[in-house]
Structure formats: structure tokens, C-alpha cells
Design an enzyme around this catalytic site. Structure first.
Site, PDB file in Angstrom:
ATOM      1  N   ASP A 146      15.309  -3.692 -15.353  1.00 15.95           N
ATOM      2  CA  ASP A 146      14.403  -2.886 -14.531  1.00 15.95           C
ATOM      3  C   ASP A 146      14.045  -1.589 -15.243  1.00 15.95           C
ATOM      4  OD1 ASP A 146      14.126  -4.468 -12.103  1.00 15.95           O
ATOM      5  OD2 ASP A 146      16.295  -4.174 -11.914  1.00 15.95           O
ATOM      6  N   THR A 173      22.042  -5.836 -16.910  1.00 12.87           N
ATOM      7  CA  THR A 173      21.299  -5.264 -15.791  1.00 12.87           C
ATOM      8  C   THR A 173      22.127  -5.186 -14.530  1.00 12.87           C
ATOM      9  OG1 THR A 173      19.346  -5.555 -14.374  1.00 12.87           O
ATOM     10  CG2 THR A 173      20.336  -7.555 -15.252  1.00 12.87           C
ATOM     11  N   THR A 174      21.692  -4.327 -13.639  1.00 11.64           N
ATOM     12  CA  THR A 174      22.319  -4.176 -12.337  1.00 11.64           C
ATOM     13  C   THR A 174      21.754  -5.175 -11.339  1.00 11.64           C
ATOM     14  OG1 THR A 174      22.802  -1.857 -12.692  1.00 11.64           O
ATOM     15  CG2 THR A 174      22.411  -2.513 -10.434  1.00 11.64           C
ATOM     16  N   THR A 175      20.556  -5.650 -11.595  1.00 12.20           N
ATOM     17  CA  THR A 175      19.907  -6.538 -10.639  1.00 12.20           C
ATOM     18  C   THR A 175      20.458  -7.968 -10.748  1.00 12.20           C
ATOM     19  OG1 THR A 175      17.764  -6.951  -9.584  1.00 12.20           O
ATOM     20  CG2 THR A 175      17.874  -7.305 -11.955  1.00 12.20           C
ATOM     21  N   ASP A 214      18.407  -3.560 -21.000  1.00  5.88           N
ATOM     22  CA  ASP A 214      18.355  -3.393 -19.546  1.00  5.88           C
ATOM     23  C   ASP A 214      17.082  -4.126 -19.066  1.00  5.88           C
ATOM     24  OD1 ASP A 214      18.499  -2.184 -16.908  1.00  5.88           O
ATOM     25  OD2 ASP A 214      16.927  -0.822 -17.604  1.00  5.88           O
TER      26      ASP A 214
HETATM   27  C1  XBP Z   1      18.103  -1.073 -11.562  1.00  8.65           C
HETATM   28  C2  XBP Z   1      18.657  -1.010 -10.231  1.00  8.65           C
HETATM   29  C3  XBP Z   1      18.435  -2.125  -9.325  1.00  8.65           C
HETATM   30  C4  XBP Z   1      17.016  -2.265  -8.823  1.00  8.65           C
HETATM   31  C5  XBP Z   1      17.018  -3.099  -7.591  1.00  8.65           C
HETATM   32  O1  XBP Z   1      19.076  -0.516 -12.447  1.00  8.65           O
HETATM   33  O2  XBP Z   1      19.332  -0.089  -9.880  1.00  8.65           O
HETATM   34  O3  XBP Z   1      19.261  -1.907  -8.228  1.00  8.65           O
HETATM   35  O4  XBP Z   1      16.499  -0.977  -8.492  1.00  8.65           O
HETATM   36  O5  XBP Z   1      17.569  -4.343  -7.819  1.00  8.65           O
HETATM   37  P1  XBP Z   1      19.150  -0.941 -13.978  1.00  8.65           P
HETATM   38  P2  XBP Z   1      18.618  -4.990  -6.778  1.00  8.65           P
HETATM   39  O6  XBP Z   1      17.738  -0.968 -14.498  1.00  8.65           O
HETATM   40  O7  XBP Z   1      19.940   0.166 -14.604  1.00  8.65           O
HETATM   41  O8  XBP Z   1      19.852  -2.250 -14.082  1.00  8.65           O
HETATM   42  O9  XBP Z   1      18.089  -4.731  -5.392  1.00  8.65           O
HETATM   43  O10 XBP Z   1      18.642  -6.462  -7.134  1.00  8.65           O
HETATM   44  O11 XBP Z   1      19.923  -4.295  -7.020  1.00  8.65           O
HETATM   45 MG    MG Z   2      16.705   0.331 -15.795  1.00  8.69          MG
END
Ligand code: XBP
Ligand code: MG
Length: 248
Positions: free
Chosen positions: A11, A121-123, A9
Site C-alpha cells: 500500500d 505488507t500489513t494488508t 511494501d
Molecule cells: C498499509 C496499512 C493497511 C491498509 C489497509 O500499511 O496500514 O492497513 O491501510 O489494509 P503498509 P487492511 O503499506 O505499511 O503495509 O484494511 O487490509 O489492513
Molecule cells: Mg505502505
């Protein structure tokens, strides 16, 4: 099992980025003339909704439900989020947020041991590029970079992990996942993966049942991890040798 790949992951796991995300959301709201402010406590609860656009919409449904009636709201959210991504990228360019302890070490070791690297990742892809641009880990070290644009259903849905493994050509028994949050853990477990969790302050209250281990971080030779759950087998850091034991 033979450990073939590590799937990280981004973030919270590679770097403690959520505070930079929060500040970028707030700056974008301000630039668009909205008086919405996400303080740390509110942001912690909003993190239960993954993905920036879905998070903004969820916030509005909770705090400004009248906004949901406004025509063109979805387009407006996309614009606000695009601007947020620009601001976040500016903060991170050139190393605004460092990698967490042990991340660069483990990634380098995996490369020299022939273990593939991937991201789930979600981002967005641009945010991953911005984060890594200021570090000693180039994006092309990752054989597969699964980002939020790839899937409709974001974490805790397993989709992103399933897609990443498809692209790697590997099954869950050949990979391990690294996550910092309960949503991320659920996504990886849902895809059948073994998971090592290294929480950060925004995610530490999560329910991490089902994880192989929960450590404060990946550890460094002079900075051992703290064991929060699971069996560390007497180790003080996460390295490839330890992961081969954990994977079994
Ligand atoms: C991380 C998230 C993301 C970030 C913001 O989740 O939920 O949305 O907070 O990024 P993970 P964006 O670590 O589980 O991937 O604004 O680009 O979505
Ligand atoms: Mg995360």
C-alpha cells in the site's frame, strides 16, 4: 554486498491505494448502519495505526469510546473489516488502481537480472491479489509474499521484514526494502535493511530519517524522479544498477 532481493511494501509503494482503502472503510461502515465517516484529513491521522482492524478500534477509542464497552465488539470489527476487504477487492479487480511510476519496470528488470522479489505488507493476501490482478505483474513473481496475517505485531514492528528474510534465506545486507511511509521505514530499518522511500500524499509528511534515499517515485526514462533526500548519484530513475550502488 551482493544484492539478492528487493522487498516491496504494497500500500502506497506499489500503488497509491490508501484512498481506495478509505472509501471501502466508509462504505462498510455505512452497510453496517454506522454513521462513521473518515474524511481525508482524519484518515491521514488514522494511518499512523497500521492494519485495518486496529485502525477501526483506535478510531472508536478516540471518537466513540462508549462503543468499547459493547459486548462482541471485536467480532463486529472483524465482520466490518471482512466486508471492507470484499468491497476493496471489487474496486481493485481488473486494475482499479494503477501501479506507481517505475514499479513494473523495476520489477521486470529485477527478474531478468536474477534478483529475487518479495512483499512485506500489513494488508491481507487477498488485497494483494486484487491489486495485482489488474496489472502486468503476477503474484507468482514474488518468491515470498509476507502479509498481515503472518505476524502479530504489525509495522512499525520489524517482524514482517524479519519473517520475509527468513523465508528468503537472506540477511539484511543482501536485500533492499521499498516503503512509502514512516511506519514502514521504521519496520524495515528495525530489521536492519537499507530502505528507499517513495512517499505518496497520505504519507509525505513522515520523518524519513535513516532512509538511503527519498524519491518522489521510482522514475521512468521519460519521467525522472524528484530527489527529496539522499544522493541520486546523478541518476534519474531507480534501476538494478543504481540499487547495487545504493546497497553498498
Ligand atoms: C498499509 C496499512 C493497511 C491498509 C489497509 O500499511 O496500514 O492497513 O491501510 O489494509 P503498509 P487492511 O503499506 O505499511 O503495509 O484494511 O487490509 O489492513
Ligand atoms: Mg505502505
Amino acid at each position: 554486498m551482493t544484492l539478492q532481493a528487493l522487498i516491496f511494501d504494497v500500500d502506497g509503494t506499489l500503488a497509491d491505494t490508501e484512498e481506495a482503502h478509505r472509501l471501502a472503510f466508509n462504505a462498510s461502515f455505512q452497510d453496517f448502519g454506522y454513521d462513521w465517516t473518515w474524511d481525508r484529513g482524519l484518515y491521514k491521522s488514522l494511518l499512523k495505526v497500521t492494519g485495518g482492524r486496529a485502525r477501526i478500534r483506535h478510531y472508536l477509542s478516540q471518537r466513540h469510546p462508549d462503543m468499547l464497552e459493547k459486548p462482541g465488539l471485536d467480532d463486529r470489527i472483524v465482520e466490518i473489516h471482512k466486508h471492507k476487504t470484499r468491497l476493496y477487492g471489487e474496486t481493485l479487480a481488473g486494475g482499479g488502481v494503477p501501479l506507481r511510476p517505475g514499479v513494473e519496470r523495476l520489477i521486470g528488470e529485477a527478474r531478468s537480472s536474477g534478483v529475487a522479489l518479495a512483499l512485506a505488507t500489513t494488508t491481507t493476501r487477498s488485497n494483494v491479489g486484487a491489486l495485482l490482478s489488474g496489472t502486468a505483474v503476477p503474484t507468482d513473481w514474488f518468491e515470498v509474499m509476507g502479509t498481515g496475517e503472518w505476524v502479530e505485531n504489525l509495522k512499525p514492528a520489524p517482524d514482517i521484514y524479519v519473517r520475509v528474510m527468513e523465508k528468503l534465506g537472506l540477511g539484511p545486507g543482501e536485500c533492499l526494502a521499498f516503503e512509502d511511509s514512516e511506519n514502514g521505514l521504521r519496520a524495515a530499518l528495525g530489521a536492519g535493511l537499507g530502505v528507499i522511500v517513495t512517499p505518496v500524499s497520505y504519507t509525505e509528511d513522515g520523518d524519513f530519517s535513516g532512509a538511503r534515499c527519498v524519491f518522489s517515485d521510482l522514475g521512468e526514462p521519460d519521467r525522472p524522479f524528484k530527489v527529496l533526500a539522499g544522493d541520486s548519484h546523478g541518476r534519474t530513475l531507480v534501476d538494478v544498477g543504481f540499487l547495487r550502488i545504493l546497497g553498498n
